[in-house]
Enzyme design. Sequence first.
Site, PDB file in Angstrom:
ATOM      1  N   HIS A 244      33.150  29.582  38.348  1.00 17.25           N
ATOM      2  CA  HIS A 244      34.361  29.668  37.550  1.00 17.25           C
ATOM      3  C   HIS A 244      35.125  28.341  37.509  1.00 17.25           C
ATOM      4  O   HIS A 244      35.075  27.562  38.445  1.00 17.25           O
ATOM      5  CB  HIS A 244      35.309  30.725  38.128  1.00 17.25           C
ATOM      6  CG  HIS A 244      34.696  32.076  38.246  1.00 17.25           C
ATOM      7  ND1 HIS A 244      34.976  32.903  39.290  1.00 17.25           N
ATOM      8  CD2 HIS A 244      33.812  32.745  37.459  1.00 17.25           C
ATOM      9  CE1 HIS A 244      34.308  34.034  39.155  1.00 17.25           C
ATOM     10  NE2 HIS A 244      33.582  33.964  38.050  1.00 17.25           N
TER      11      HIS A 244
ATOM     12  N   TYR B 176      42.042  31.523  48.641  1.00 15.24           N
ATOM     13  CA  TYR B 176      42.164  30.447  47.658  1.00 15.24           C
ATOM     14  C   TYR B 176      43.603  29.973  47.630  1.00 15.24           C
ATOM     15  O   TYR B 176      44.518  30.783  47.507  1.00 15.24           O
ATOM     16  CB  TYR B 176      41.886  30.957  46.241  1.00 15.24           C
ATOM     17  CG  TYR B 176      40.498  31.345  45.893  1.00 15.24           C
ATOM     18  CD1 TYR B 176      39.734  30.545  45.055  1.00 15.24           C
ATOM     19  CD2 TYR B 176      39.950  32.542  46.337  1.00 15.24           C
ATOM     20  CE1 TYR B 176      38.454  30.917  44.681  1.00 15.24           C
ATOM     21  CE2 TYR B 176      38.673  32.918  45.969  1.00 15.24           C
ATOM     22  CZ  TYR B 176      37.941  32.104  45.144  1.00 15.24           C
ATOM     23  OH  TYR B 176      36.682  32.467  44.771  1.00 15.24           O
TER      24      TYR B 176
END
Length: 176
Positions: free
Chosen positions: A62, A132
């Site tokens: 991604h 993240y």
Amino acid sequence: MRFSRTEIAGVMVVDIEPHTDERGAFARLHCPDEFAAAGCPFTPAQTSLSRNTHAGTLRGLHYQPAPHAEVKLVRAIRGRIFDVAVDLRADSPTHSRWTATELSAENARALLIPEGVAHGFLTLEADTDVLYQISPAFEPGHEAGVRWDDPAFGIEWPAPPKVISARDASYPDYPD
């Protein structure tokens, strides 16, 4: 923190330097001043968690293209992952090349992924959680991806995925 360059410009392995005593350990995971001093200024705007039930779960690859490009600092806080970054920057000398490192709760290592670099991972253990830190904040509707097994990259995954989303499995060939 210790910053180690990879073969892809801007992709950095970040290792902690824990202080230990009879109680255990304490370590800084992020400091904007230390990141800037290492040549990779980064101040997270958002923190997200990816929970992964099964070993062999593949997420990615991604990225968000400009003007919504993101910088990500990724670390496994439970379990282990094979973490991959692929350089999609057309003007980069390492365009279409990849790098990978194992991130685990045990090694407390992180991977810093700059703008223009796609990211994905394969879980190496069941019940793996991935943290993240992202800047700027994720912009829904602007996400993009490249296929995990695209021959343009030749990523050497440690195993084939057992769990992968239909979206991640069906990205078209990279138009390089």
